[in-house]
Design an enzyme around this catalytic site. Structure first.
Site, PDB file in Angstrom:
ATOM      1  N   LEU A  30       0.640  -1.192   0.099  1.00  0.00           N
ATOM      2  CA  LEU A  30       0.153   0.115   0.054  1.00  0.00           C
ATOM      3  C   LEU A  30       0.965   1.343   0.068  1.00  0.00           C
ATOM      4  O   LEU A  30       0.456   2.419  -0.542  1.00  0.00           O
ATOM      5  CB  LEU A  30      -0.965   0.107   1.235  1.00  0.00           C
ATOM      6  CG  LEU A  30      -1.980  -1.056   1.122  1.00  0.00           C
ATOM      7  CD1 LEU A  30      -2.863  -1.016   2.576  1.00  0.00           C
ATOM      8  CD2 LEU A  30      -2.845  -1.100   0.176  1.00  0.00           C
ATOM      9  N   ALA A  76       8.196   6.195   7.075  1.00  0.00           N
ATOM     10  CA  ALA A  76       9.522   6.250   7.640  1.00  0.00           C
ATOM     11  C   ALA A  76       9.908   5.046   8.526  1.00  0.00           C
ATOM     12  O   ALA A  76      11.134   4.825   8.734  1.00  0.00           O
ATOM     13  CB  ALA A  76       9.891   7.447   8.489  1.00  0.00           C
ATOM     14  N   ASP A  78      -0.838  15.760  15.036  1.00  0.00           N
ATOM     15  CA  ASP A  78      -0.974  15.821  13.791  1.00  0.00           C
ATOM     16  C   ASP A  78      -2.170  15.384  12.942  1.00  0.00           C
ATOM     17  O   ASP A  78      -2.211  14.791  12.062  1.00  0.00           O
ATOM     18  CB  ASP A  78       0.082  14.611  13.095  1.00  0.00           C
ATOM     19  CG  ASP A  78       0.648  14.906  11.755  1.00  0.00           C
ATOM     20  OD1 ASP A  78       1.236  14.082  11.283  1.00  0.00           O
ATOM     21  OD2 ASP A  78       0.098  16.050  11.105  1.00  0.00           O
TER      22      ASP A  78
END
EC number: 2.7.10.1
Length: 822
Positions: free
Chosen positions: A544, A548, A676
């Site tokens: 997919l 990192a 985030d």
């Protein structure tokens, strides 16, 4: 003896673990009714032999019934009744399905305690009648009654009315048996003297002064004759009502100011349905200052206050007894208005010792006035210890008027204190000269050091060396959920790059902003049990993406759910096998196991047999929300191959928004800060189901959404409030700011915030107080909600629960059709 020795150590531990696992399954199975299967959140009974004769109940000390969200019953011909106390223990129940069974009767109060019920399916049972009283307190999004032998009567006319109100293409084909035992469509059913009631509230002028009394009159009509009642909500004022069959009155005495803005309704109800007529109560009253506190420092100094009054009070500040003339440096800001309550502050930009003193607030309207005073101390006086009295008689200082500080009256000389000692005055003047010389010397030395460092920086490739670029670990929030191993997550150098964020002449102190939540060990539940999945049960299908921390794959997982042989999952691999990476991996797994919510991506468990280490998450069919929004927006025709998908409607956007807000309410209740939150980190499943979660890929796929600082740090500055950009401060309030930006993304079909500006320009805009403009498709109420999220002062931002409630109400007002996903 040798065989006994072989069972010591790890082998014996595995044996005990297996035994406890068997005992656990035995307890769960024993606690579940015969012909049923149970999990922590679901009960399903589909085996017809021997079958069940009563609604399934869990044994005491087994699974907590409050955690059950779905009950599925099928092929149970001997199940005929749902009694009043059968369902009451399942307070978290959302979906109830009873199909192809013998259900004949449902008690009137069967669902009285199941306020979370949203979907009910009674397909192909033996129901001949069903009262609307079962469901009137529920906010159902679906009620399926196909295949029941209803008797044609006024008792089921409410179902016809409900179907007509929906007027959607998926209207059910319902029938009833008339007196001749002939099946006729419910849509064609006509019953004499069987219709909706009406209510008419003869309201006088409902603007009344506090302490007065008022009487409301209401009349109702209908056949069958309706019952009438008053819905006064949480009215504080004393009230009493008199009602007959068709007439009624409500007397409200000694009206309280707390009731201003509240709604009063007269309701008429019969078998077919209900009608109501409502008025809003407006109460006029004199102002009161309910809150006035000492100044607090954030981005500006603020003297916070709360004032109540209706009509809106006029506010006037006094400084040391003189009128304070406001300017752009000292001004009154109203941050939140709640009908008759105003929350704000007197904002002062960089006040000094000259601004110390007594501040008086006066609020007045035509009904009266109120005043309160507060002493403010911003800075110590020159030549005096910070705690000393600035009005000491030997101290000489000049009056400051509007021309200099925009405070007070320029003709007022009351602040001057004459000198009583000429010798002391001269001595202090010499002392002041010495102080100025010393300060000038220090400043000059600092400038020389700065110039020297800048000269050195020019000879450095990156302008910054060594420890200055090391990521700080003393963050004011907890360590990141995702693995960070000595900065090895990014391929860049450990030295600070030339793109480091600069504001003025100061480099912003920033840290690594993790992809997901921060957590401390103390927040993990002590009994956290992470499910371990066998590697042979995971079959990878395709990649997919890659983040990192490793690659993410679509996979099939076997033996994960008892009701399915295999399911599609998303698996995240860990490419770094260091000891620190493994510790962070297990820590993250414990955290994710504790996060259980319908709008947080479900974490199934881990696989630690060999390398790489694997985490298993639920698979969301339609991928991340940002791509989904772009694919269903007005520009989708530019990206789509063939026929573009259907464009999202406003109601569907609200449906998406309230789901994300629900997830954030849960995270806030668990004391987690996301840090985030963005549409790229939300995933979309079937039927427009949206969940918060990501697999560590967003920084590669959406690299332009992040700003690299000092080589390591990646900051989503376009989603961050000023305090997070400048002071690395992440809180629930900073998440609220990000949620406001997410709402903006949704109503722009996935556009990047501030897309027309560079990163440095974005930082400048946000820190100077500018906000995003209202999207073209965004309702005014939603944009006002965004503005409430973007208040500069964190404590002035809207509460996350209030945001969710408002979005939920807006979404309910706009019916959502989910055929967009095909």
């Amino acid at each position: 003896m040798s065989s006994w020795i072989r069972w010591h150590g790890p082998a014996m531990a595995r044996l005990w673990g297996f035994c406890w696992l068997v005992v656990g399954f035995w307890r769960a199975a024993f606690a579940c009714p015969t012909s049923c299967k149970c999990s922590a959140s679901r009960i399903w009974c589909s085996d017809p032999s021997p079958g069940i004769v009563a609604f399934p109940r869990l044994e005491p000390n087994s699974v907590d019934p409050e955690n059950i969200t779905e009950i599925f019953i099928a092929n149970q011909k001997r199940l005929e009744i749902i009694n009043e106390d059968d369902v009451e223990a399942y307070v978290g129940l959302r979906n109830l399905t009873i199909v192809d069974s013998g259900l004949k009767f449902v008690a009137h109060k069967a669902f009285l305690k199941n306020s979370n019920l949203q979907h009910i399916n009674f397909t192909r049972n033996k129901l001949t009648s069903l009262s609307r009283k079962h469901f009137r307190h529920l906010d159902l999004s679906e009620l399926i009654l196909v295949g029941n032998p209803f008797t044609c009567s006024c008792d089921i006319m409410w179902i016809k009315t409900l179907q007509e109100a929906k007027s959607s293409p998926d209207t059910q084909d319902l029938y009833c048996l008339n007196e001749s035992s002939k099946n006729i469509p419910l849509a064609n059913l006509q019953i004499p003297n069987c219709g909706l009631p009406s209510a008419n509230l003869a309201a006088p002028n409902l603007t009344v002064e506090e302490g007065k009394s008022i009487t409301l009159s209401c009349s109702v009509a209908g056949d069958p004759v309706p019952n009438m009642y008053w819905d006064v909500g949480n009215l504080v004022s004393k009230h009493m009502n008199e009602t007959s069959h068709t007439q009624g009155s409500l007397r409200i005495t000694n009206i309280s100011s707390d009731d201003s803005g509240k709604q009063i309704s007269c309701v008429a109800e019969n078998l077919v349905g209900e009608d109501q007529d409502s008025v809003n109560l407006t109460v006029h009253f004199a102002p009161t200052i309910t809150f006035l506190e000492s100044p607090t420092s954030d981005h500006h100094w603020c003297i916070p206050f709360t004032v109540k009054g209706n009509p809106k009070p006029a506010l006037q500040w006094f400084y040391n007894g003189a009128i304070l003339n406001e300017s752009k440096y000292i001004c009154t800001k109203i941050h939140v208005t709640n009908h008759t309550e105003y929350h704000g502050c007197l904002q002062l930009d960089n006040p000094t010792h000259m601004n110390n003193g007594d501040y008086t607030l006066i609020a007045k309207n035509e009904y009266g006035k109120d005043e309160k005073q507060i002493s403010a101390h911003f800075m110590g006086w020159p030549g005096i210890d910070d705690g000393a009295n600035p009005n000491y008689p030997d101290v000489i200082y000049e009056d400051y008027g509007t021309a200099a500080n925009d405070i007070g009256d320029t003709t007022n000389r009351s602040n001057e204190i004459p000198s009583t000692d000429v010798t002391d005055k001269t001595g202090r003047e010499h002392l002041s000269v010495y102080a100025v010389v010393v300060i000038a010397s220090v400043v000059g030395f600092c400038l020389l050091v700065m110039l020297f460092l800048l000269k050195l920086a020019r000879h450095s490739k990156f302008g910054m060396k060594g420890p200055a670029s090391v990521i700080s670990n003393d963050d004011d929030s907890a360590s990141p959920l995702h693995h960070i191993s000595n900065g090895s997550n990014t391929p860049s150098s450990s030295e600070g790059g030339p793109d480091a964020v600069i504001i003025g002449m100061t480099k912003i102190p920033v840290i690594e902003n993790p992809q997901y939540f921060g957590i401390t060990n103390s927040q993990l539940k002590p009994d956290t049990f992470v499910q371990h999945i066998k590697r042979h049960n995971i079959v990878l299908k395709r990649e997919l993406g890659e983040g990192a921390f490793g690659k993410v794959f679509l996979a099939e997982c076997y033996n994960l759910c008892p009701e399915q042989d295999k399911i599609l999952v998303a698996v995240k691999t860990l490419k770094d096998a260091s000891d620190n990476a493994r510790k962070d991996f297990h820590r993250e797994a414990e955290l994710l196991t504790n996060l259980q919510h319908e709008h947080i991506v479900k974490f199934y468990g881990v696989c630690v047999e060999g390398d790489p280490l694997i985490m298993v998450f639920e698979y969301m069919k339609h991928g991340d929300l940002n791509k989904f929004l772009r694919a269903h927006g007005p520009d989708a025709v530019l990206m789509a191959e063939g026929n573009p998908p259907t464009e999202l409607t406003q109601s569907q956007m609200l449906h998406i928004a309230q789901q994300i807000a629900a997830g954030m309410v849960y995270l806030a209740s668990q004391h987690f800060v996301h840090r985030d939150l963005a549409t790229r980190n939300c995933l979309v499943g079937e039927n427009l189901l949206v969940k918060i979660g990501d697999f560590g890929m967003s920084r590669d796929v959406y690299s332009t959404d992040y700003y690299r600082v000092g080589g390591h740090t990646m900051l989503p500055i376009r989603w961050m409030p000023p305090e997070s950009i400048m002071y690395r401060k992440f809180t629930t309030e900073s998440d609220v700011w990000s949620l406001g930006v997410v709402l903006w993304e949704i109503f722009t079909y996935g556009k990047q915030p501030w897309y027309q500006l560079s990163n440095n320009e974005v930082i400048e805009c946000i820190t100077q107080g500018r906000v995003l403009q209202r999207p073209r498709t965004c309702p005014q109420e939603v944009y006002e909600l965004m503005l409430g999220c973007w208040q500069r002062e964190p404590h002035m931002r809207k509460n996350i629960k209030g945001i969710h409630t408002l979005l939920q109400n807006l979404a309910k007002a706009s019916p959502v059709y989910l055929d967009i996903l095909g």
